[in-house]
Design a protein around this motif. Structure first.
Motif, PDB file in Angstrom:
ATOM      1  N   ASP A 193      43.907  -7.178  93.283  1.00  0.00           N
ATOM      2  CA  ASP A 193      44.418  -7.980  92.181  1.00  0.00           C
ATOM      3  C   ASP A 193      44.117  -7.252  90.865  1.00  0.00           C
ATOM      4  O   ASP A 193      42.990  -7.301  90.367  1.00  0.00           O
ATOM      5  CB  ASP A 193      43.722  -9.351  92.236  1.00  0.00           C
ATOM      6  N   GLY A 194      45.076  -6.549  90.341  1.00  0.00           N
ATOM      7  CA  GLY A 194      44.870  -5.789  89.106  1.00  0.00           C
ATOM      8  C   GLY A 194      44.087  -4.508  89.367  1.00  0.00           C
ATOM      9  O   GLY A 194      43.799  -4.160  90.516  1.00  0.00           O
ATOM     10  N   ASP A 195      43.764  -3.837  88.273  1.00  0.00           N
ATOM     11  CA  ASP A 195      43.030  -2.571  88.382  1.00  0.00           C
ATOM     12  C   ASP A 195      41.532  -2.820  88.317  1.00  0.00           C
ATOM     13  O   ASP A 195      41.080  -3.840  87.794  1.00  0.00           O
ATOM     14  CB  ASP A 195      43.432  -1.643  87.229  1.00  0.00           C
ATOM     15  N   ALA A 196      40.769  -1.845  88.835  1.00  0.00           N
ATOM     16  CA  ALA A 196      39.313  -1.925  88.706  1.00  0.00           C
ATOM     17  C   ALA A 196      38.944  -1.753  87.222  1.00  0.00           C
ATOM     18  O   ALA A 196      39.658  -1.081  86.474  1.00  0.00           O
ATOM     19  CB  ALA A 196      38.660  -0.836  89.546  1.00  0.00           C
ATOM     20  N   ALA A 197      37.847  -2.385  86.820  1.00  0.00           N
ATOM     21  CA  ALA A 197      37.408  -2.300  85.419  1.00  0.00           C
ATOM     22  C   ALA A 197      35.968  -1.798  85.369  1.00  0.00           C
ATOM     23  O   ALA A 197      35.122  -2.246  86.160  1.00  0.00           O
ATOM     24  CB  ALA A 197      37.503  -3.674  84.762  1.00  0.00           C
ATOM     25  N   HIS A 206      39.012  -6.960  91.466  1.00  0.00           N
ATOM     26  CA  HIS A 206      39.348  -8.275  92.029  1.00  0.00           C
ATOM     27  C   HIS A 206      40.185  -8.101  93.287  1.00  0.00           C
ATOM     28  O   HIS A 206      41.069  -7.242  93.340  1.00  0.00           O
ATOM     29  CB  HIS A 206      40.116  -9.116  91.015  1.00  0.00           C
ATOM     30  N   VAL A 207      39.865  -8.944  94.297  1.00  0.00           N
ATOM     31  CA  VAL A 207      40.662  -8.952  95.526  1.00  0.00           C
ATOM     32  C   VAL A 207      41.112 -10.385  95.810  1.00  0.00           C
ATOM     33  O   VAL A 207      40.501 -11.350  95.337  1.00  0.00           O
ATOM     34  CB  VAL A 207      39.861  -8.424  96.746  1.00  0.00           C
ATOM     35  N   GLN A 208      42.171 -10.487  96.574  1.00  0.00           N
ATOM     36  CA  GLN A 208      42.650 -11.800  97.041  1.00  0.00           C
ATOM     37  C   GLN A 208      42.591 -11.772  98.562  1.00  0.00           C
ATOM     38  O   GLN A 208      43.184 -10.893  99.193  1.00  0.00           O
ATOM     39  CB  GLN A 208      44.106 -12.007  96.621  1.00  0.00           C
ATOM     40  N   VAL A 209      41.877 -12.740  99.142  1.00  0.00           N
ATOM     41  CA  VAL A 209      41.778 -12.826 100.604  1.00  0.00           C
ATOM     42  C   VAL A 209      42.249 -14.217 101.043  1.00  0.00           C
ATOM     43  O   VAL A 209      42.055 -15.189 100.308  1.00  0.00           O
ATOM     44  CB  VAL A 209      40.330 -12.565 101.086  1.00  0.00           C
ATOM     45  N   PRO A 210      42.847 -14.309 102.242  1.00  0.00           N
ATOM     46  CA  PRO A 210      43.339 -15.627 102.691  1.00  0.00           C
ATOM     47  C   PRO A 210      42.199 -16.637 102.772  1.00  0.00           C
ATOM     48  O   PRO A 210      41.108 -16.289 103.234  1.00  0.00           O
ATOM     49  CB  PRO A 210      43.897 -15.350 104.097  1.00  0.00           C
ATOM     50  N   ARG A 231      40.191 -15.697  95.265  1.00  0.00           N
ATOM     51  CA  ARG A 231      40.047 -14.503  94.452  1.00  0.00           C
ATOM     52  C   ARG A 231      38.560 -14.206  94.320  1.00  0.00           C
ATOM     53  O   ARG A 231      37.760 -15.118  94.104  1.00  0.00           O
ATOM     54  CB  ARG A 231      40.660 -14.811  93.082  1.00  0.00           C
ATOM     55  N   SER A 232      38.215 -12.965  94.477  1.00  0.00           N
ATOM     56  CA  SER A 232      36.808 -12.594  94.360  1.00  0.00           C
ATOM     57  C   SER A 232      36.717 -11.250  93.641  1.00  0.00           C
ATOM     58  O   SER A 232      37.600 -10.401  93.795  1.00  0.00           O
ATOM     59  CB  SER A 232      36.186 -12.498  95.757  1.00  0.00           C
ATOM     60  N   ALA A 233      35.630 -11.059  92.881  1.00  0.00           N
ATOM     61  CA  ALA A 233      35.413  -9.778  92.193  1.00  0.00           C
ATOM     62  C   ALA A 233      34.401  -8.982  93.008  1.00  0.00           C
ATOM     63  O   ALA A 233      33.287  -9.456  93.246  1.00  0.00           O
ATOM     64  CB  ALA A 233      34.900 -10.024  90.783  1.00  0.00           C
ATOM     65  N   ILE A 234      34.789  -7.816  93.466  1.00  0.00           N
ATOM     66  CA  ILE A 234      33.850  -6.950  94.187  1.00  0.00           C
ATOM     67  C   ILE A 234      33.299  -5.965  93.159  1.00  0.00           C
ATOM     68  O   ILE A 234      34.071  -5.166  92.592  1.00  0.00           O
ATOM     69  CB  ILE A 234      34.551  -6.180  95.326  1.00  0.00           C
TER      70      ILE A 234
END
Ligand code: NAP
Length: 517
Positions: free
Chosen positions: A128-132, A144-148, A504-507
């Motif tokens: 989800d978007g670019d790494a920051a 950010h990633v999106q997982v079911p 949505r989670s931020a790794i």
């Protein structure tokens, strides 16, 4: 003769309810067609099986693999299309063109998500978007990633779209890897049940991926767990019950609500007589169409029509002339253009709403004078279109508040564009408004003015007269939903629909770790 009791499909098995069942009727003939019943189902087992068995197997697949399953389901549904038309003709009372909106619209939406999902590829999550960067050193970043979501998607659907209402929700859910339990509205549950049956019997989706419960909604919401989601379409009253349920209030179950909406059509002023006539013609055609497609039983249908004061009489005459040509009756008769409402309950509700509005408006075209083709008024759920009007839209709040879910709309004049926009906003948030005009700058300005209070603004100008997709048609590429009294929900809109079924989670990690995502 006792009619067939439709079975429910839960916990991987077809199961009949233990009660006598609720009958579903032919909307024109009044004959009993089938019955539905959910009494005695083990709902805890149904939800657990979907969540655990269905969810795990779906999540083990990639988006591309799940998209391929949607494409297979499209083929199965297309092969059985004739049966769906027969069911809709009887149970929903719709003519072929109106059945197409529901049946073919649903299959088209499913096919659209099959194509979109294919493009996501063989992956198990979405970035989800670019790494920051999180600091000066670029080594440690946030992605950010999106997982079911690891839960069930419960759909509680409305009576007016037994097919489309299922597939517009199931397509993004299943593509996301989230198992579906659908509870169709009782009065038209047959078509939903038959479509699910065909897809289940074809063995396309893994066990637990697709379940159906027909009949009472009792106990369904009690089964919800924190990672489940609910998508509801129906009345504002039921929406309020769902919003205040402990599962939602205490367990943070994510809820999407699509409720009622008093949608508008607005004719913008033009400078030349020729442009004025061209835009008026477009509005008249669309208003008459929206009032009569599915007998006005569309959540997106035009309920309020706003025209410049000088055009009020011309608009009233032109819309009425079109409505007068609408033949109403038994959808099996080729001469009929508009079929029935779905039930006598709905007929009573429409008559009641119409009486409320009539007390504050003039009747410009009176449906009560119409006769029906091949339909007994004492039995059939038929009602002809009625155009109401008021020259005092500021002093008549009921026309901005009451949604009559049938072939009824109210025409109103406005002084200037700010006045028109203020009147439209009295709908308190709607699914869609359509604009008619010839000046691109004026149309885009009005569209932006209405965007905050409408999920969709549909702009009809002469250059797109033959191309546009229709005020009330919900296209899977565009957002469906609306703020305020429309429920505040968001569905469809291409791949954005998947957000509802994902977490949505931020790794936060080193770039080496993030490179593996
Ligand atoms: P409804 O009475 O609210 O019913 C909708 C669904 O909720 C049905 O499946 C119904 O089941 C179920 N239900 C009823 N009571 C419930 C409860 N206490 N808990 C959980 N579920 C419950 O709505 P309706 O009158 O049938 O539908 C017409 C309305 O839907 C219109 O106002 C229209 O504007 C709206 N609508 C909105 C959209 C949209 O996309 N925004 C689309 C279509 C329709 P039963 O059938 O078994 O009672």
């Amino acid at each position: 003769m006792t009619t067939q009791l439709l079975k429910n499909f839960v916990a991987g098995r077809w199961q009949a309810g233990t009660g006598a069942g609720t009958p579903l009727f032919d909307a024109v003939l009044g004959t009993e067609l089938v019955r539905v019943d959910a009494t005695g189902l083990d709902l805890a087992e149904a939800f657990r099986f979907a969540r655990e068995a269905g969810g795990a197997t779906l999540r083990a697949l990639t988006y591309k693999q799940r998209a391929a399953m949607l494409a297979q389901a499209v083929k199965v549904l297309q092969a059985n299309r004739d049966a769906y038309y027969d069911i809709a003709t009887a149970n929903s009372g719709t003519v072929k063109n109106d059945t197409a909106v529901d049946v073919d619209g649903g299959i088209f939406t499913l096919g659209t998500y099959a194509k979109l999902g294919d493009g996501l590829g063989d992956v198990h999550h979405l970035t989800d978007g670019d790494a920051a960067r999180l600091g000066k050193d670029p080594l440690f970043q946030s992605q950010h990633v999106q997982v079911p979501t690891r839960g069930v998607a419960l759909f509680i659907n409305a009576f007016n779209f037994a097919s489309w209402g299922l597939w517009e929700k199931a397509a993004p859910a299943l593509l996301s890897g989230v198992p579906v339990i659908v509870k169709p509205a009782t009065s038209t549950a047959w078509l939903t049940q038959r479509m699910v049956k065909d897809v289940v019997d074809a063995g396309i989706f893994p066990a637990g991926a697709l379940s159906i419960i027909c009949g009472s909604s009792a106990g369904l919401l009690d089964q919800l767990q924190p990672f489940d989601v609910v998508s509801f379409t129906g009345s504002a009253d039921t929406a309020a019950v769902i919003r205040s349920h402990p599962a939602v209030v205490q367990r943070s179950v994510r809820v999407n609500i699509e409720a009622d909406s008093v949608n508008s059509a607005l004719l913008l002023p033009s400078t030349s007589a020729e442009d004025t006539q061209a835009a008026l013609d477009l509005l008249v055609k669309e208003v008459a169409r929206e009032m009569t497609v599915k007998s006005g039983q569309k959540c997106t249908a035009i309920r309020r029509v706003f025209v410049p004061e000088a055009l009020y009489d011309a608009a009233a005459a032109a819309i009425s002339a079109r409505l007068a040509k609408t033949t109403v009756g038994n959808p099996r008769n080729e001469a009929v253009r508009m079929g029935a409402l779905v039930s006598r309950t709905q007929l009573a509700a429409v008559r009641e709403g119409l009486a409320q509005l009539k007390a504050h408006t003039d009747v410009l075209h009176d449906g009560a004078q119409a006769t029906f083709i091949d339909a007994d008024p004492a039995v059939a759920c038929c009602i002809a279109p009625t155009l109401l009007g008021t020259r005092n839209p500021d002093g008549t709040s009921i026309v901005h508040d009451v949604e009559v879910f049938g072939p009824v709309a109210t025409l109103m004049p406005y002084r200037d564009v700010p006045h028109a926009l203020a009147l439209i906003r009295r709908g308190q948030g709607s699914l869609v408004a359509s604009l008619y005009g010839t000046d691109p700058a004026a149309l885009s300005a009005a569209a932006l003015e209405l965007a905050d209070s409408h999920g969709r603004v549909h702009v009809i100008s002469p250059d797109v007269a033959a191309l546009h997709t229709g005020h009330g048609n919900v296209m899977p590429q565009s957002l469906h939903g609306g703020p305020g009294r429309a429920g505040g929900g968001e569905e469809l809109g291409g791949l954005k629909a998947l957000n509802f079924y994902h977490r949505r989670s931020a790794i936060q990690a080193s770039t080496a770790v993030l490179g593996n995502l």
